[in-house]
Design a protein around this motif. Structure first.
Motif, PDB file in Angstrom:
ATOM      1  N   ASP A  60     -20.818 -40.984  11.455  1.00 26.36           N
ATOM      2  CA  ASP A  60     -19.849 -41.837  12.163  1.00 26.36           C
ATOM      3  C   ASP A  60     -19.264 -42.899  11.246  1.00 26.36           C
ATOM      4  O   ASP A  60     -18.055 -43.180  11.279  1.00 26.36           O
ATOM      5  CB  ASP A  60     -20.522 -42.499  13.373  1.00 26.36           C
ATOM      6  N   ALA A  61     -20.124 -43.504  10.423  1.00 30.12           N
ATOM      7  CA  ALA A  61     -19.646 -44.569   9.521  1.00 30.12           C
ATOM      8  C   ALA A  61     -18.649 -44.013   8.502  1.00 30.12           C
ATOM      9  O   ALA A  61     -17.584 -44.616   8.268  1.00 30.12           O
ATOM     10  CB  ALA A  61     -20.844 -45.209   8.811  1.00 30.12           C
ATOM     11  N   LEU A  62     -18.958 -42.861   7.903  1.00 29.77           N
ATOM     12  CA  LEU A  62     -18.043 -42.249   6.931  1.00 29.77           C
ATOM     13  C   LEU A  62     -16.727 -41.842   7.597  1.00 29.77           C
ATOM     14  O   LEU A  62     -15.642 -42.071   7.054  1.00 29.77           O
ATOM     15  CB  LEU A  62     -18.701 -41.027   6.289  1.00 29.77           C
ATOM     16  N   ARG A  63     -16.836 -41.243   8.781  1.00 26.61           N
ATOM     17  CA  ARG A  63     -15.626 -40.781   9.478  1.00 26.61           C
ATOM     18  C   ARG A  63     -14.691 -41.955   9.785  1.00 26.61           C
ATOM     19  O   ARG A  63     -13.483 -41.884   9.528  1.00 26.61           O
ATOM     20  CB  ARG A  63     -16.019 -40.053  10.763  1.00 26.61           C
ATOM     21  N   LYS A  64     -15.254 -43.047  10.325  1.00 26.61           N
ATOM     22  CA  LYS A  64     -14.416 -44.208  10.661  1.00 26.61           C
ATOM     23  C   LYS A  64     -13.748 -44.787   9.424  1.00 26.61           C
ATOM     24  O   LYS A  64     -12.580 -45.181   9.456  1.00 26.61           O
ATOM     25  CB  LYS A  64     -15.268 -45.267  11.359  1.00 26.61           C
ATOM     26  N   ALA A  65     -14.506 -44.840   8.321  1.00 27.07           N
ATOM     27  CA  ALA A  65     -13.946 -45.384   7.080  1.00 27.07           C
ATOM     28  C   ALA A  65     -12.804 -44.501   6.572  1.00 27.07           C
ATOM     29  O   ALA A  65     -11.743 -45.010   6.170  1.00 27.07           O
ATOM     30  CB  ALA A  65     -15.040 -45.501   6.027  1.00 27.07           C
ATOM     31  N   MET A  66     -13.020 -43.171   6.614  1.00 28.29           N
ATOM     32  CA  MET A  66     -11.981 -42.253   6.115  1.00 28.29           C
ATOM     33  C   MET A  66     -10.749 -42.275   7.010  1.00 28.29           C
ATOM     34  O   MET A  66      -9.612 -42.175   6.525  1.00 28.29           O
ATOM     35  CB  MET A  66     -12.541 -40.836   6.019  1.00 28.29           C
ATOM     36  N   GLU A  67     -10.947 -42.416   8.326  1.00 27.62           N
ATOM     37  CA  GLU A  67      -9.806 -42.494   9.241  1.00 27.62           C
ATOM     38  C   GLU A  67      -8.985 -43.755   8.998  1.00 27.62           C
ATOM     39  O   GLU A  67      -7.753 -43.743   9.141  1.00 27.62           O
ATOM     40  CB  GLU A  67     -10.301 -42.449  10.694  1.00 27.62           C
ATOM     41  N   SER A  68      -9.633 -44.839   8.623  1.00 31.83           N
ATOM     42  CA  SER A  68      -8.901 -46.085   8.362  1.00 31.83           C
ATOM     43  C   SER A  68      -8.251 -46.082   6.980  1.00 31.83           C
ATOM     44  O   SER A  68      -7.205 -46.698   6.780  1.00 31.83           O
ATOM     45  CB  SER A  68      -9.849 -47.285   8.484  1.00 31.83           C
ATOM     46  N   MET A  69      -8.873 -45.359   6.032  1.00 28.96           N
ATOM     47  CA  MET A  69      -8.337 -45.349   4.659  1.00 28.96           C
ATOM     48  C   MET A  69      -7.147 -44.391   4.520  1.00 28.96           C
ATOM     49  O   MET A  69      -6.065 -44.789   4.077  1.00 28.96           O
ATOM     50  CB  MET A  69      -9.447 -44.954   3.676  1.00 28.96           C
ATOM     51  N   ASN A  70      -7.361 -43.104   4.889  1.00 26.79           N
ATOM     52  CA  ASN A  70      -6.294 -42.120   4.749  1.00 26.79           C
ATOM     53  C   ASN A  70      -6.663 -40.859   5.538  1.00 26.79           C
ATOM     54  O   ASN A  70      -7.246 -39.916   4.987  1.00 26.79           O
ATOM     55  CB  ASN A  70      -6.085 -41.757   3.268  1.00 26.79           C
TER      56      ASN A  70
END
Length: 569
Positions: A60-70
């Motif tokens: 979940d943490a990686l997914r949220k970060a990637m969704e916010s980044m690009n």
């Protein structure tokens, strides 16, 4: 620290493949405990995220970060994060693919819907993906998955066309039932109207979804009543007739509720329902007699007497029930309440004399059995101790078998029952306890005779100790009718029984039995046996009661319960 630096981690990796590899290799394992365990005695580390699984937290943490980044660049990694959770979120991943198809990203190098779906098929079994796509109720998405798979159109097109022609709620019910998502299926089917209620009832019965179904209808609806009736039938089959009665009563089926309450001797509820119906007086009396008979069979004499007295209007039967159950004071109360002193002479006094003889004889028999078992236990322990000392003396202090003869285990336990124990371990706990009890034989010379004797002694102590209030009540009634001689004998016999058993507890359950590390010394010991005993003590083994679950714990006697009568002293 890792969770606080997720974006740094993603940036430094700078590779979709490496991120995907990282996600797919995640395991639900705390490597600080497994790969790098702390030294013994070191401070324990509490998990930073409580109540959540590590894999889910990281995904979940990686997914949220990637969704916010690009989100376009990291599209495949975002899908991986959904799929690799402990419970894969395939529907959400498929929905992302569908969004890509509906709104293709304009950015250069962005992942297309076809590429995303192909990647999902690489991660997930195609049949699983097809089933989950059905669960989204999105037929475009289902077709998209089916076309990318190797499925023959003849396999899925007729089914999909049939679904498209159904009313929306019934369509979703059909899909959920196909996917065995029965709770969701029930919710959708309940919205289809009265014409499909027969199917609701069938689904509820097949899948035992009674509680869920009742929540979907108002309490005053005919559907609620029919569901309650079906649930009650199920509860009766499950030997839960009282709960069935409550359901039937509250939904306005008192006659069936009365039947359910009567069958399980729930007499208070049965009487309430009977009076609500209302039953005629003669039928109410018959019901009370039927319930009283059931209660008498269960040795619930006070309740049976109440029914006979208050509802069957038969004071004599009520008094006789109380006398049978040795409820002396209540029997006397009803005798005076209904002015039936004749029953005192015809029934109460003879019953008191019979009871005192019965109790006195029972106690004397229990004490005799207790004394016999106690003496035999001392002999068995002496024989085992002698056998253990002989082995220590013959084999020397390093003899590995000497422990088999200690107070902590029986002579033959390890050898004779090792195979039996391995078989027993695979059984249920109930069967295992039954099998363990079969080993405990009071037959002289049996391998575990000492354990069997301890169990028998424990049961006798518990049985006799529980009689305090019963004896107290009997003594009071005997004194009232001037049967002092019989009362004095009973009090003396019971007091001696309690003293005998209380005095035997330290002998039957000695401290040494609970501490297998006590060194063996004494006139029968030799240099070898004493040396071996001290070596065993140094090994700091657990207590015998932990090693051998067949050693019963010493029973606790209720010395605080006052039962003696001062006037008989």
């Amino acid at each position: 620290v890792f969770l606080e630096n997720i974006e740094t981690f993603i940036t430094q990796l700078n590779s979709i493949n490496h991120i995907n590899l990282f996600l797919t290799e995640l395991k639900e394992e705390d490597t600080s405990c497994t790969m790098y365990p702390r030294p013994e005695g070191g401070p324990s580390q509490t998990p930073s995220v409580s109540g959540q699984k590590k894999v889910d937290v990281v995904c979940d943490a990686l997914r949220k970060a990637m969704e916010s980044m690009n989100p376009n660049k990291f599209c495949l990694s975002i899908l991986t994060a959904y799929v690799k959770k402990t419970v894969p979120e395939l529907e959400v991943a498929l929905q992302k693919v569908h969004e890509l198809r509906e709104n293709p990203p304009a950015a250069a190098g962005a992942v297309s819907a076809e590429e995303a779906l192909k990647y999902l098929l690489f991660l997930v079994n195609v049949n699983d993906l097809y089933e989950h796509s059905l669960g989204t109720y999105d037929f475009d998405l289902v077709l998209m998955v089916a076309e990318k798979s190797q499925k023959d159109p003849k396999e899925y097109l007729p089914f999909l066309n049939m679904l498209k022609n159904l009313e929306p709620n019934y369509q979703r019910y059909t899909i959920d039932k196909h996917l065995k998502r029965y709770r969701k299926a029930l919710v959708h089917l309940s919205k289809t109207g009265e014409e499909h209620f027969t199917e609701v009832l069938q689904l509820v019965k097949e899948q035992k979804l009674f509680s869920e179904a009742l929540k979907l209808y108002t309490t005053d609806s005919p559907q609620y009543k029919r569901l309650s009736s079906a649930y009650a039938e199920h509860l009766v089959e499950q030997q839960q007739a009282e709960q069935a009665g409550l359901l039937l009563w509250r939904c306005g089926l008192p006659a069936r509720a009365l039947q359910a309450f009567t069958s399980c001797s729930s007499w208070r509820n049965a009487i309430c329902v009977a009076q609500q119906i209302p039953l005629p007086t003669d039928q109410l009396a018959l019901l009370a007699r039927d319930l009283a008979e059931r209660l008498t069979e269960q040795r619930r004499y006070s309740e049976a007497a109440l029914l006979l007295d208050q509802y069957a209007k038969d004071c004599e039967e009520a008094i006789l029930a109380l006398i049978t159950g040795a409820v002396w004071e209540e029997a006397l109360r009803l005798i005076y309440m209904h002015n039936r002193q004749d029953i005192t002479e015809t029934n109460l006094k003879p019953a008191l004399l019979e009871a005192v003889n019965s109790q006195t004889g029972f106690l004397e028999a229990q004490v005799a059995t207790f004394t016999r078992h106690r003496s035999r236990l001392a002999v068995v322990r002496e024989q085992k101790e002698k056998a253990r000392l002989d082995m220590l003396d013959e084999e020397g202090p390093d003899c590995p078998d000497a422990e088999l003869y200690s107070e902590a285990s029986s002579v033959m336990t390890a050898s004779k029952y090792s195979q039996s124990n391995s078989r027993i371990s695979s059984r249920s706990s109930k069967n295992r306890r039954k099998a363990e009890r079969k080993k405990l034989s009071l037959k002289e010379g049996s391998p575990m005779e000492d354990r069997a004797l301890m169990h028998a002694l424990s049961e006798i102590i518990s049985t006799v100790d529980k009689m305090r209030e019963e004896i107290h009540s009997l003594l009071k009634s005997l004194v009232l009718f001037q049967f002092d001689k019989q009362a004095e004998k009973l009090q003396l016999v019971y007091e001696e029984a309690l003293q005998t058993m209380e005095g035997a507890v330290p002998e039957v359950w000695p401290e040494a039995l609970l501490n297998s590390n006590t060194p063996v010394t004494g006139p029968n010991s030799t240099a070898n046996s004493i040396m071996a005993s001290f070596q065993q003590q140094q090994q700091q083994k657990p207590a015998a009661s932990q090693l051998d679950p067949e050693i019963p714990t010493a029973p606790k006697m209720k010395n605080g319960v006052k039962w003696k009568l001062t006037i008989l002293k």
